[in-house]
Scaffold this motif. Structure first.
Motif, PDB file in Angstrom:
ATOM      1  N   UNK A  48       0.992  -1.250   0.142  1.00 40.57           N
ATOM      2  CA  UNK A  48      -0.148   0.050  -0.050  1.00 40.57           C
ATOM      3  C   UNK A  48       0.923   1.186   0.031  1.00 40.57           C
ATOM      4  N   UNK A  49       0.955   2.020  -1.081  1.00 36.58           N
ATOM      5  CA  UNK A  49       1.651   3.340  -1.067  1.00 36.58           C
ATOM      6  C   UNK A  49       0.809   4.318  -1.576  1.00 36.58           C
ATOM      7  N   UNK A  50       1.335   5.484  -1.167  1.00 37.43           N
ATOM      8  CA  UNK A  50       0.838   6.836  -1.855  1.00 37.43           C
ATOM      9  C   UNK A  50       0.769   6.835  -3.091  1.00 37.43           C
ATOM     10  N   UNK A  54      -5.119  11.627  -9.072  1.00 36.14           N
ATOM     11  CA  UNK A  54      -5.761  10.999  -9.967  1.00 36.14           C
ATOM     12  C   UNK A  54      -5.328  11.354 -11.325  1.00 36.14           C
ATOM     13  N   UNK A  55      -5.204  10.318 -12.050  1.00 38.32           N
ATOM     14  CA  UNK A  55      -4.570  10.438 -13.510  1.00 38.32           C
ATOM     15  C   UNK A  55      -5.549   9.520 -14.495  1.00 38.32           C
ATOM     16  N   UNK A  56      -6.756  10.292 -14.666  1.00 40.48           N
ATOM     17  CA  UNK A  56      -8.032   9.551 -15.209  1.00 40.48           C
ATOM     18  C   UNK A  56      -8.443   8.629 -14.220  1.00 40.48           C
ATOM     19  N   UNK A  57      -7.592   7.709 -13.460  1.00 40.64           N
ATOM     20  CA  UNK A  57      -8.367   6.851 -12.692  1.00 40.64           C
ATOM     21  C   UNK A  57      -7.508   7.114 -11.270  1.00 40.64           C
ATOM     22  N   UNK A  58      -7.899   6.648 -10.181  1.00 38.35           N
ATOM     23  CA  UNK A  58      -7.323   6.605  -8.969  1.00 38.35           C
ATOM     24  C   UNK A  58      -6.529   5.571  -8.541  1.00 38.35           C
ATOM     25  N   UNK A  59      -5.344   5.686  -8.084  1.00 39.30           N
ATOM     26  CA  UNK A  59      -4.487   4.634  -7.425  1.00 39.30           C
ATOM     27  C   UNK A  59      -4.092   3.713  -8.702  1.00 39.30           C
ATOM     28  N   UNK A  60      -3.538   4.084  -9.656  1.00 42.21           N
ATOM     29  CA  UNK A  60      -3.380   3.214 -10.958  1.00 42.21           C
ATOM     30  C   UNK A  60      -2.088   2.435 -10.546  1.00 42.21           C
ATOM     31  N   UNK A  61      -0.997   2.916  -9.732  1.00 44.27           N
ATOM     32  CA  UNK A  61       0.041   2.436  -9.619  1.00 44.27           C
ATOM     33  C   UNK A  61      -0.395   0.927  -8.611  1.00 44.27           C
ATOM     34  N   UNK A  62      -0.985   1.478  -7.592  1.00 50.37           N
ATOM     35  CA  UNK A  62      -1.207   0.366  -6.516  1.00 50.37           C
ATOM     36  C   UNK A  62      -2.053  -0.691  -7.269  1.00 50.37           C
TER      37      UNK A  62
END
Ligand SMILES: N[C@@H](CSCCS(N)(=O)=O)C(=O)O
Ligand SMILES: [Mn+2]
Ligand SMILES: [Mn+2]
Ligand SMILES: [Mn+2]
Length: 312
Positions: A48-50, A54-62
């Motif tokens: 879980x990381x910060x 939002x880049x189109x969607x939320x939490x894309x990396x996680x």
């Protein structure tokens, strides 16, 4: 008949309800003598990381990293010839379960049991929540609507579904972009209106006829617990009134089991952090009953192989 493998996939950390579901499913399926044994491959824990804003969607990396992990785990389980059960947790995990399943079984068809279509693209989503978009990442016909360059954490993902291989059951809350997509591609979909009109048997039979007419394709069923009415599933993130009855949910599960073609199953959106204590109890109970019915437990009772009446 495949053995059953339970992969408990959890958002971040194990939650009591998920543990109850996976252990109860294991014991219930075994004692119901469905001819299966259940192997629990444990939890997939995610970092879980910060995440970026939002880049189109939320939490894309996680979500991109988590679904990549899910995909690998499900692909391996299917390749091990297991009927693979994934417990969630956010419906975004189905990006991984379906991708992984399709890598091992490219000819799969998909039953999406849900109040929602979860087919918003990153550009149509009203919330940015990826749980409302998983199917847009997976279907070939929507590939060009995804801003892949802006979402590098999904660079491992190749669309793997033909949009007409999907049948929706239980819809009752769609966004404009989703309605457009369902209409444009003439996707098989049975909202609660059609369930009321035709009855659940006709709806699930027509769904299977549409996506698996020859009965020769492995079935992936993605069962969002919010497809069932909130009266029985209050512990979920996006409840919508007027859902499937508990009995209709059970009918779907029993009917799909009887095809003998169920190859992978997601049971998602059980969220122990919302709802009253009774909501949590109801939701876990509904999840356990639907899951065990998907795996062979019958409401009519299960005949135990070799059972003999005890004699005095
Ligand atoms: N369509 C809405 C709600 S999505 C609900 C997702 S789920 N997985 O069905 O709970 C959105 O995109 O935010
Ligand atoms: Mn969710
Ligand atoms: Mn839903
Ligand atoms: Mn969903």
């Amino acid at each position: 008949m495949k053995n059953i493998l339970g992969i408990s996939v959890l958002n971040v950390v194990s939650t009591v309800p998920q543990i109850i579901i996976s252990t109860t499913v294991s014991s219930t399926v075994t004692t119901a003598n469905t001819g299966h044994n259940v192997e629990d491959r444990g939890d997939l824990n995610f970092d879980v990381f910060k995440d970026d804003p939002r880049n189109y969607v939320l939490n894309p990396k996680a979500v991109g990293a988590a679904t990549k992990k899910v995909s690998k785990a499900v692909e391996q389980a299917v390749r091990d010839n297991k009927l693979t059960v994934t417990l969630g947790g956010d419906h975004s995990i189905s990006i991984g379960t379906i991708h992984g399943h399709a890598r091992a079984e490219p000819n799969l068809c998909l039953l999406w049991i849900d109040a929602h279509a979860d087919i918003n693209t990153p550009l149509t989503t009203p919330s940015g929540n990826i749980h409302g978009t998983p199917l847009s990442f997976l279907v070939n016909q929507l590939k060009d609507t995804i801003p892949w360059a802006a979402l590098p954490s999904f660079d491992w993902l190749q669309p793997c579904l033909n949009i007409t291989d999907i049948a929706f059951v239980g819809l009752r809350d769609l966004d404009p972009g989703e309605r457009y997509i369902l209409q444009k591609f003439n996707i098989t979909s049975f909202s609660i209106h059609e369930v009321d009109r035709f009855g659940i048997h006709e709806v699930i039979a027509r769904s299977l006829e549409a996506v698996n007419p020859k009965g020769d394709r492995p079935i992936h069923m993605s069962f969002d617990i919010d497809s069932v009415d909130p009266a029985a599933t209050g512990a979920t993130g996006t409840p919508v009134p007027g859902g499937l009855t508990f009995r209709e949910g059970m009918f779907i599960a029993e009917h799909v089991y009887r095809t003998g073609l169920l190859s992978a199953l997601d049971l998602v959106e059980v969220n122990p952090e919302v709802g009253s204590r009774q909501d949590k109890v109801n939701t876990v109970m509904t999840a356990v009953e639907v899951l065990t019915a998907c795996l062979g437990k019958k409401r009519e009772g299960n005949l135990l192989p070799g059972y003999q009446l005890p004699m005095p």
